[in-house]
Every structure is written in structure tokens, then in C-alpha cells.
Scaffold this motif. Sequence first.
Motif, short mmCIF file in Angstrom:
data_model
loop_
_atom_site.label_atom_id
_atom_site.label_comp_id
_atom_site.label_asym_id
_atom_site.label_seq_id
_atom_site.Cartn_x
_atom_site.Cartn_y
_atom_site.Cartn_z
N SER A 1 3.75 -2.03 -6.47
CA SER A 1 3.68 -2.55 -5.38
C SER A 1 3.78 -3.75 -6.58
CB SER A 1 3.14 -2.74 -4.26
OG SER A 1 1.36 -2.43 -4.90
N GLY B 1 1.72 -6.35 -6.14
CA GLY B 1 0.21 -7.64 -6.12
C GLY B 1 -0.57 -6.52 -4.82
N SER C 1 2.62 -7.12 -0.33
CA SER C 1 2.90 -6.72 -1.13
C SER C 1 3.50 -5.72 -1.40
CB SER C 1 2.24 -6.35 -2.55
OG SER C 1 2.10 -7.52 -3.25
N PRO C 2 4.57 -4.92 0.15
CA PRO C 2 4.53 -3.70 0.38
C PRO C 2 4.83 -2.52 -0.28
CG PRO C 2 6.59 -5.25 0.53
CD PRO C 2 5.49 -6.05 0.01
N LEU C 3 4.68 -1.58 -0.32
CA LEU C 3 4.94 0.08 -1.02
C LEU C 3 5.81 -0.15 -1.08
CD1 LEU C 3 1.82 -0.19 -0.77
CD2 LEU C 3 1.69 1.91 -1.18
N HIS C 4 6.65 0.65 -2.64
CA HIS C 4 8.14 1.04 -3.01
C HIS C 4 7.77 2.48 -3.34
CE1 HIS C 4 10.12 -2.89 -1.86
NE2 HIS C 4 8.91 -3.50 -2.50
N PHE C 5 8.02 3.81 -2.64
CA PHE C 5 8.63 4.96 -3.22
C PHE C 5 9.48 5.84 -4.30
CE2 PHE C 5 4.46 6.13 -0.51
CZ PHE C 5 4.59 5.41 0.15
N LEU D 1 4.26 -1.36 8.91
CA LEU D 1 5.56 -0.72 7.94
C LEU D 1 6.23 0.04 8.34
CD1 LEU D 1 4.37 -1.22 4.03
CD2 LEU D 1 5.38 -2.69 4.94
N TYR E 1 9.35 2.73 7.55
CA TYR E 1 10.59 3.18 6.32
C TYR E 1 11.57 5.12 6.75
CZ TYR E 1 6.74 1.78 2.78
OH TYR E 1 5.97 0.69 1.89
N GLY F 1 11.66 9.89 -1.18
CA GLY F 1 11.17 9.33 -1.21
C GLY F 1 11.42 8.29 0.06
N PRO F 2 10.23 8.34 1.10
CA PRO F 2 10.18 7.25 1.84
C PRO F 2 10.67 5.44 1.49
CG PRO F 2 8.53 7.83 1.91
CD PRO F 2 8.97 8.42 0.34
N LEU G 1 11.80 1.56 1.87
CA LEU G 1 10.78 0.70 3.04
C LEU G 1 12.24 0.27 3.90
CD1 LEU G 1 9.09 -1.23 3.61
CD2 LEU G 1 9.91 -2.76 2.34
N ALA H 1 9.29 -4.76 7.18
CA ALA H 1 7.46 -4.75 7.15
C ALA H 1 7.27 -6.14 7.61
CB ALA H 1 7.13 -5.57 5.37
N TYR I 1 4.28 -8.42 9.43
CA TYR I 1 3.00 -9.56 8.03
C TYR I 1 2.22 -9.89 8.91
CZ TYR I 1 5.51 -8.23 4.49
OH TYR I 1 6.26 -7.87 3.60
N HIS J 1 -0.41 -1.07 7.57
CA HIS J 1 -0.97 -1.17 5.87
C HIS J 1 -2.21 -1.71 5.88
CE1 HIS J 1 -0.14 -3.87 1.72
NE2 HIS J 1 -1.20 -2.80 1.78
N GLN K 1 -5.26 -0.72 -0.97
CA GLN K 1 -4.56 -1.00 -0.37
C GLN K 1 -3.70 0.17 -0.28
OE1 GLN K 1 -0.91 -1.59 -3.29
NE2 GLN K 1 -0.39 -3.28 -1.95
N LEU L 1 -2.05 2.60 3.32
CA LEU L 1 -0.95 3.22 4.54
C LEU L 1 -1.75 4.25 4.63
CD1 LEU L 1 2.70 2.28 2.52
CD2 LEU L 1 0.88 0.98 3.47
#
Lengths: 114, 112
Positions: free
Chosen positions: A94, A96, A101-105, B33, B35, B42-43, B45, B48, B50, B92, B98, B100
Motif C-alpha cells: 500500500s 502508506g 491506503s488500501p492493500l493491493h495483493f 474493503l 475483494y 491473489g485477491p 480489490l 473500498a 471509507y 481495515h 495496518q 486487514l
Amino acid sequence: DAGVTQSPTHLIKTRGQHVTLRCSPISGHKSVSWYQQVLGQGPQFIFQYYEKEERGRGNFPDRFSARQFPNYSSELNVNALLLGDSALYLCASSLGQGAFSPLHFGNGTRLTVT
Amino acid sequence: GQQLNQSPQSMFIQEGEDVSMNCTSSSIFNTWLWYKQDPGEGPVLLIALYKAGELTSNGRLTAQFGITRKDSFLNISASIPSDVGIYFCAGHIIQGAQKLVFGQGTRLTINP
């Protein structure tokens, strides 16, 4: 643009051995996280690194360790492998540390322990 | 620890039907989130969320962040074959790390 890349894609190890998995984040991303996904379940948090410092650790034994390099790539190390360590290991990056800042896998490394 | 309850666990629908799945939690999350994971990958996205109460769309997908910050739903309209896969909700959290927390997943199968 390249996404999160992981290597190797597949790995077969024997009980008691050691394994190192590698991850390159999306360009510009400074946070890298590791997740373990056992078949049929959602991913479980292992570690998060931000700016080369460990920011958090999930409920995993000390056999699991990781580090982040100056170029923000990361390694996950697992010692003394057990059959139960067989899983898909996912790396996520991510931009930050914050909530926006969503996570990308990546596509993961499939580890099989025999 | 935090847990997400995702339902249903699996769905078998006809192509063209609408789909709805949801997640609930006993904990409050900063962000929700959604996915999608295909076999061997992998997952990825999808959406999202907020802000509590936020309703967001991404093409045929619509998701909402519950007012209490403890639940979320995902709707897929007019399903097509490429919608097949496993859908995960994830809460999240930022508490030092940080992190999940994932639901158990909803496996979507579409009959042509």
C-alpha cells in the motif's frame, strides 16, 4: 504498471526445512504486508512493514520472520517448517500506513510442506 | 480478536441474476474493503469504503459501509460468467500496524 510481484510462485519443501519468499511492491508503495491463506479460508495477517520497520505482527510463532529492504521489497522467512505451514502466502503493498491506503495483493506463493 | 461473519458461504445463481452478500462484525473498522479472488490468484480489490453510511459503485458492483461501522454489503447486478469466484470482505484496522481482518468468503457459482 507492474502490480505486486512474488517469487517463487510454487515451492515444495520437507518438514524441518527453511523457506524464503520474496515480494516486490507496486512502485511508490512503502508498506508491505504478509498474509497466510489456508485452503478454504480468508487470508490471515502475519506481518506489516512500513519504511523498513516492523509495524505489527499477527498471531504466528517466532519461526516466522520478515524484513523490508531499502528499495521496499520484502522477504518472509519460515524456519523449521511444519505440515501445517502449507498454504498460499500473499504479499500486499500500500502507498502508506493510513486508512486511505488500501492493500493491493500479489498472486502469492503456494508452499507445500511434505 | 476481531472476526468477520460473511454470508452466504456459497451461492448458485443463473446468469443475469442479481447477487447480494454481506459481512457483520462485533468490532468497528476504519475502512471496509471488498475483494474478489480467482483460482490461483491473489485477491483483487473491488471497492473500498471509507465513511460510515457511504454507498459506492464500481460498474455493476455496489457496496455500502454500515452506519455503525460494523457491517457492509456487496451487490452485483446482472451477473455474468466472469463474476464467478470467491468474494471476501475485509475490515481495515490501524492500531500500530495496518491490518486487514477477512471474512470467510462467499463462493459464487453461475449457471449459464
